[in-house]
Design a protein around this motif. Sequence first.
Motif, PDB file in Angstrom:
ATOM      1  N   VAL A 144       0.830  -1.213   0.000  1.00  0.00           N
ATOM      2  CA  VAL A 144       0.000   0.000   0.000  1.00  0.00           C
ATOM      3  C   VAL A 144       0.864   1.263   0.000  1.00  0.00           C
ATOM      4  O   VAL A 144       0.608   2.201  -0.762  1.00  0.00           O
ATOM      5  N   PHE A 145       1.874   1.302   0.846  1.00  0.00           N
ATOM      6  CA  PHE A 145       2.676   2.517   1.012  1.00  0.00           C
ATOM      7  C   PHE A 145       3.360   2.965  -0.286  1.00  0.00           C
ATOM      8  O   PHE A 145       3.241   4.136  -0.666  1.00  0.00           O
ATOM      9  N   ILE A 147       2.535   2.380  -3.371  1.00  0.00           N
ATOM     10  CA  ILE A 147       1.508   2.795  -4.327  1.00  0.00           C
ATOM     11  C   ILE A 147       0.976   4.176  -3.972  1.00  0.00           C
ATOM     12  O   ILE A 147       0.830   5.043  -4.843  1.00  0.00           O
ATOM     13  N   VAL A 148       0.694   4.411  -2.696  1.00  0.00           N
ATOM     14  CA  VAL A 148       0.173   5.714  -2.259  1.00  0.00           C
ATOM     15  C   VAL A 148       1.205   6.812  -2.465  1.00  0.00           C
ATOM     16  O   VAL A 148       0.884   7.895  -2.959  1.00  0.00           O
ATOM     17  N   VAL A 149       2.461   6.537  -2.112  1.00  0.00           N
ATOM     18  CA  VAL A 149       3.515   7.549  -2.265  1.00  0.00           C
ATOM     19  C   VAL A 149       3.724   7.880  -3.739  1.00  0.00           C
ATOM     20  O   VAL A 149       3.835   9.057  -4.113  1.00  0.00           O
ATOM     21  N   PHE A 151       1.518   7.566  -6.143  1.00  0.00           N
ATOM     22  CA  PHE A 151       0.336   8.315  -6.578  1.00  0.00           C
ATOM     23  C   PHE A 151       0.435   9.782  -6.157  1.00  0.00           C
ATOM     24  O   PHE A 151       0.149  10.680  -6.947  1.00  0.00           O
ATOM     25  N   LEU A 152       0.858  10.034  -4.906  1.00  0.00           N
ATOM     26  CA  LEU A 152       0.982  11.414  -4.435  1.00  0.00           C
ATOM     27  C   LEU A 152       2.017  12.190  -5.246  1.00  0.00           C
ATOM     28  O   LEU A 152       1.787  13.343  -5.618  1.00  0.00           O
TER      29      LEU A 152
END
Length: 168
Positions: A144-145, A147-149, A151-152
């Motif tokens: 998750v981490f 992918i989120v980073v 994306f940001l």
Amino acid sequence: MTTSEPKRRVKVKDASDVIAGVVLFGFSVVLIFYLVPNYINEPPILQSPMMSPQWLPRIVGWLILVFSILLILQGLLVEGSNEEDERTIEKGSPRRFGLMVVALAIYVTLFEVMGAVFCGILATLILFVAHPVRTWWVYSLAFVFPIVVTFLFVEVMNVPLPMMPFWF
């Protein structure tokens, strides 16, 4: 006329904090006043100062500067007790060190080829193995981490990161 008053000296109570603070202070000054203005180019027309590529490095540089000053003050004012000091360094196993180096090497070498998401997941999994994580659900954060980073960085901050070669 001479005075008999002794000279006041500042006694350093924790030398390691002062040394670390001075090193970080020097790094932050170089970052703020030399590296950011000379090596990060700004486009001639900016819609907002927060859209500048120099914005985030400047914020980080000023935060490092403030915290380095606080670290120096802590070393001068707070007595570091040797008993029950949480900051004592416990040397890890050579396996842990080796896995951390492998994670860094994989991230650096495969970042352009395999993309930010894949390398982030792989490096995070290796770091979780290096520092024994016993709770299994935490390993889901390794997916998750990154992918989120990514994306940001790509969607919010408009920082182009390499995606997987077969990424749509």
